[in-house]
Scaffold this motif. Structure first.
Motif, PDB file in Angstrom:
ATOM      1  N   SER A  53      -4.319  19.100   7.135  1.00 22.48           N
ATOM      2  CA  SER A  53      -3.110  19.592   6.476  1.00 22.48           C
ATOM      3  C   SER A  53      -1.982  18.573   6.553  1.00 22.48           C
ATOM      4  O   SER A  53      -1.742  17.967   7.595  1.00 22.48           O
ATOM      5  N   THR A  54      -1.305  18.407   5.437  1.00 28.22           N
ATOM      6  CA  THR A  54      -0.066  17.624   5.419  1.00 28.22           C
ATOM      7  C   THR A  54       1.051  18.604   5.779  1.00 28.22           C
ATOM      8  O   THR A  54       1.585  19.305   4.923  1.00 28.22           O
ATOM      9  N   SER A  55       1.390  18.637   7.054  1.00 27.14           N
ATOM     10  CA  SER A  55       2.259  19.691   7.562  1.00 27.14           C
ATOM     11  C   SER A  55       3.716  19.516   7.185  1.00 27.14           C
ATOM     12  O   SER A  55       4.419  20.485   6.920  1.00 27.14           O
ATOM     13  N   ASN A  56       4.188  18.253   7.175  1.00 26.75           N
ATOM     14  CA  ASN A  56       5.599  18.033   6.913  1.00 26.75           C
ATOM     15  C   ASN A  56       5.842  16.637   6.367  1.00 26.75           C
ATOM     16  O   ASN A  56       4.945  15.776   6.406  1.00 26.75           O
ATOM     17  N   ILE A  57       7.073  16.401   5.913  1.00 23.11           N
ATOM     18  CA  ILE A  57       7.415  15.135   5.275  1.00 23.11           C
ATOM     19  C   ILE A  57       8.918  14.919   5.380  1.00 23.11           C
ATOM     20  O   ILE A  57       9.695  15.874   5.331  1.00 23.11           O
ATOM     21  N   ALA A  58       9.332  13.641   5.563  1.00 17.23           N
ATOM     22  CA  ALA A  58      10.767  13.360   5.649  1.00 17.23           C
ATOM     23  C   ALA A  58      11.050  11.888   5.384  1.00 17.23           C
ATOM     24  O   ALA A  58      10.334  11.018   5.880  1.00 17.23           O
ATOM     25  N   PRO A  59      12.096  11.587   4.604  1.00 12.62           N
ATOM     26  CA  PRO A  59      12.528  10.192   4.448  1.00 12.62           C
ATOM     27  C   PRO A  59      13.181   9.718   5.741  1.00 12.62           C
ATOM     28  O   PRO A  59      13.857  10.487   6.426  1.00 12.62           O
ATOM     29  N   ASP A  60      12.964   8.439   6.080  1.00 16.07           N
ATOM     30  CA  ASP A  60      13.485   7.931   7.347  1.00 16.07           C
ATOM     31  C   ASP A  60      14.886   7.346   7.231  1.00 16.07           C
ATOM     32  O   ASP A  60      15.461   6.879   8.220  1.00 16.07           O
ATOM     33  N   GLY A  61      15.457   7.343   6.014  1.00 17.97           N
ATOM     34  CA  GLY A  61      16.791   6.794   5.820  1.00 17.97           C
ATOM     35  C   GLY A  61      16.810   5.292   5.642  1.00 17.97           C
ATOM     36  O   GLY A  61      17.865   4.687   5.462  1.00 17.97           O
ATOM     37  N   LYS A  62      15.635   4.664   5.693  1.00 16.13           N
ATOM     38  CA  LYS A  62      15.529   3.209   5.576  1.00 16.13           C
ATOM     39  C   LYS A  62      14.637   2.796   4.409  1.00 16.13           C
ATOM     40  O   LYS A  62      14.152   1.672   4.356  1.00 16.13           O
ATOM     41  N   VAL A  66       7.989   9.470   5.659  1.00 18.86           N
ATOM     42  CA  VAL A  66       6.940   9.681   6.658  1.00 18.86           C
ATOM     43  C   VAL A  66       6.303  11.055   6.446  1.00 18.86           C
ATOM     44  O   VAL A  66       7.005  12.064   6.331  1.00 18.86           O
ATOM     45  N   VAL A  67       4.979  11.078   6.398  1.00 21.24           N
ATOM     46  CA  VAL A  67       4.221  12.319   6.278  1.00 21.24           C
ATOM     47  C   VAL A  67       3.611  12.636   7.639  1.00 21.24           C
ATOM     48  O   VAL A  67       3.017  11.760   8.291  1.00 21.24           O
ATOM     49  N   PHE A  68       3.764  13.883   8.066  1.00 27.46           N
ATOM     50  CA  PHE A  68       3.257  14.359   9.348  1.00 27.46           C
ATOM     51  C   PHE A  68       1.961  15.114   9.073  1.00 27.46           C
ATOM     52  O   PHE A  68       1.951  16.144   8.391  1.00 27.46           O
ATOM     53  N   VAL A  69       0.838  14.599   9.596  1.00 26.09           N
ATOM     54  CA  VAL A  69      -0.484  15.110   9.267  1.00 26.09           C
ATOM     55  C   VAL A  69      -1.147  15.687  10.520  1.00 26.09           C
ATOM     56  O   VAL A  69      -0.975  15.160  11.623  1.00 26.09           O
ATOM     57  N   ARG A  70      -1.919  16.733  10.337  1.00 25.35           N
ATOM     58  CA  ARG A  70      -2.586  17.363  11.481  1.00 25.35           C
ATOM     59  C   ARG A  70      -3.931  16.714  11.787  1.00 25.35           C
ATOM     60  O   ARG A  70      -4.929  17.375  12.066  1.00 25.35           O
ATOM     61  N   ALA A  71      -3.962  15.409  11.692  1.00 27.09           N
ATOM     62  CA  ALA A  71      -5.132  14.616  12.053  1.00 27.09           C
ATOM     63  C   ALA A  71      -4.648  13.213  12.357  1.00 27.09           C
ATOM     64  O   ALA A  71      -3.633  12.757  11.821  1.00 27.09           O
ATOM     65  N   MET A  72      -5.344  12.522  13.213  1.00 26.17           N
ATOM     66  CA  MET A  72      -4.975  11.139  13.522  1.00 26.17           C
ATOM     67  C   MET A  72      -5.215  10.221  12.314  1.00 26.17           C
ATOM     68  O   MET A  72      -6.198  10.413  11.589  1.00 26.17           O
ATOM     69  N   PRO A  73      -4.359   9.235  12.146  1.00 22.48           N
ATOM     70  CA  PRO A  73      -3.071   9.054  12.814  1.00 22.48           C
ATOM     71  C   PRO A  73      -2.057  10.060  12.268  1.00 22.48           C
ATOM     72  O   PRO A  73      -2.016  10.315  11.066  1.00 22.48           O
ATOM     73  N   PRO A  97       0.419  19.326  15.162  1.00 21.82           N
ATOM     74  CA  PRO A  97       1.667  18.868  14.551  1.00 21.82           C
ATOM     75  C   PRO A  97       2.203  19.902  13.563  1.00 21.82           C
ATOM     76  O   PRO A  97       1.438  20.489  12.793  1.00 21.82           O
ATOM     77  N   HIS A  98       3.522  20.110  13.597  1.00 20.20           N
ATOM     78  CA  HIS A  98       4.087  21.130  12.719  1.00 20.20           C
ATOM     79  C   HIS A  98       5.268  20.616  11.898  1.00 20.20           C
ATOM     80  O   HIS A  98       5.157  20.458  10.699  1.00 20.20           O
ATOM     81  N   SER A  99       6.408  20.361  12.542  1.00 21.28           N
ATOM     82  CA  SER A  99       7.583  19.942  11.772  1.00 21.28           C
ATOM     83  C   SER A  99       8.011  18.528  12.120  1.00 21.28           C
ATOM     84  O   SER A  99       7.730  18.012  13.203  1.00 21.28           O
ATOM     85  N   ALA A 290       5.737  18.996   1.370  1.00 20.74           N
ATOM     86  CA  ALA A 290       4.368  18.862   1.856  1.00 20.74           C
ATOM     87  C   ALA A 290       3.619  20.165   1.599  1.00 20.74           C
ATOM     88  O   ALA A 290       3.989  21.218   2.124  1.00 20.74           O
ATOM     89  N   ASP A 291       2.600  20.082   0.764  1.00 15.29           N
ATOM     90  CA  ASP A 291       1.742  21.230   0.457  1.00 15.29           C
ATOM     91  C   ASP A 291       0.612  21.230   1.479  1.00 15.29           C
ATOM     92  O   ASP A 291      -0.394  20.538   1.329  1.00 15.29           O
ATOM     93  N   SER A 292       0.796  22.014   2.528  1.00 17.27           N
ATOM     94  CA  SER A 292      -0.124  21.961   3.666  1.00 17.27           C
ATOM     95  C   SER A 292      -1.528  22.430   3.316  1.00 17.27           C
ATOM     96  O   SER A 292      -2.515  21.849   3.770  1.00 17.27           O
ATOM     97  N   MET A 293      -1.633  23.470   2.507  1.00 17.19           N
ATOM     98  CA  MET A 293      -2.949  24.032   2.188  1.00 17.19           C
ATOM     99  C   MET A 293      -3.786  23.066   1.357  1.00 17.19           C
ATOM    100  O   MET A 293      -4.984  22.900   1.578  1.00 17.19           O
TER     101      MET A 293
END
Length: 304
Positions: A53-62, A66-73, A97-99, A290-293
């Motif tokens: 799942s792609t749990s979350n996502i956020a611009p880093d301001g630079k 960054v996409v937060f994924v429930r699998a490595m990495p 990983p969640h938010s 991020a569309d987790s499903m």
């Protein structure tokens, strides 16, 4: 008959207001005329698929996202044009990983639900602060433990608000050093001031605490001292973000949409987004979701 119907409607409105919740607005059709939704924006490397799942996502301001994924990495970074930059994330760091969000100073904050912890990272990925104790759950009265925390908000002075809602029913307020200040909510239920699975938190310009009271399908509003003010009738099982002028963005995975609100009033709805679990806003007005499903991430831009 017409008089009776009007009288009943008035009674419903008065009862709703007495309970601290505004009557539900007429359903708004999801309209995307104002936006372009790009669901294939991220150029995912063939040798590094999402795998979870792609749990979350956020611009880093630079300039990167960054996409937060429930699998490595766990962290996958892309340019705003969708080009892959790099990935990182220690195998032992997260359980689920969640938010993910970046504060004003560029520090990254994450929640690990089943790990029961919140992490603050520096721009190089070093853990600077841990709230909670890994693999140790706390109840609604705990000052230093969580039970499946799911979101974080950071105020301009660095205060930390943690939405602790999958098992508990509260938001916990800390100072910038992680010292406990207060509990907001803490009682499970649907009455005014009670919360049923809080799933997000933001702080507005007046210091009010806005909580995604997801199972009650509303947004609970508390004042800066943690006193209940009112409820807004909008589904909130997803992400939340707020701008400097108090425009509030709230996603809901069940509706597959993002609602745009101000002062408790609906401004617009962006629909057709699958299950938008995490959302973020870049400086140029671009929305990321991020569309987790469906293991996807979206770039949503105002239509020119």
């Amino acid at each position: 008959m017409k008089t009776l119907i009007l009288t009943l409607c008035a009674v419903i409105v008065l009862v709703s207001l007495a309970l601290g919740q505004a009557p539900a607005p007429a359903p708004a059709a999801a309209t995307n005329e104002k936006y372009v939704v790009n669901k294939t924006w991220a150029q995912v490397p063939a040798d590094l698929p999402w795998n979870s799942s792609t749990s979350n996502i956020a611009p880093d301001g630079k300039g990167n996202v960054v996409v937060f994924v429930r699998a490595m990495p766990f962290f996958r970074s892309f340019t705003t044009d969708g080009k892959f930059v790099r990935s990182w994330g220690d195998a032992n760091l997260f359980t689920q990983p969640h938010s993910l969000m970046f504060d004003r100073d560029g520090f990254m904050w994450t929640t690990d639900t089943t790990g029961h912890v919140v992490y603050k990272f520096d721009p190089n990925g070093k853990v600077l602060l841990t709230l909670g104790k890994k693999d140790t759950a706390g109840d609604n009265a705990s000052k230093d433990l969580f039970n499946q925390p799911n979101a974080v908000a950071i105020t301009p002075n660095g205060d930390i608000y943690v939405s602790d809602g999958y098992v508990n029913s509260r938001v916990v307020h800390f100072n910038k050093d992680g010292k406990f200040i207060r509990i907001i909510g803490g009682t499970k239920g649907s009455e005014p001031g009670q919360l049923q699975l809080p799933h997000g938190v933001v702080i507005d310009s007046a210091g009010r605490i806005l909580i995604g009271d997801s199972d009650n399908k509303r947004i609970a509003v508390f004042d800066k001292d943690g006193k209940f003010v009112e409820n807004w009738p909008f589904a909130s099982r997803g992400g939340m973000l707020i701008t400097a002028d108090d425009t509030l963005y709230v996603s809901d995975v069940n509706a597959g949409s993002i609602s745009i609100l101000k002062n408790g009033k609906l401004l617009d709805t962006i629909g057709g987004l699958g299950r938008p679990h995490g959302i973020a806003l870049d400086k140029d007005g671009t929305i990321y979701a991020a569309d987790s499903m469906n293991r996807a991430v979206m770039k949503i831009t105002p239509r020119k």
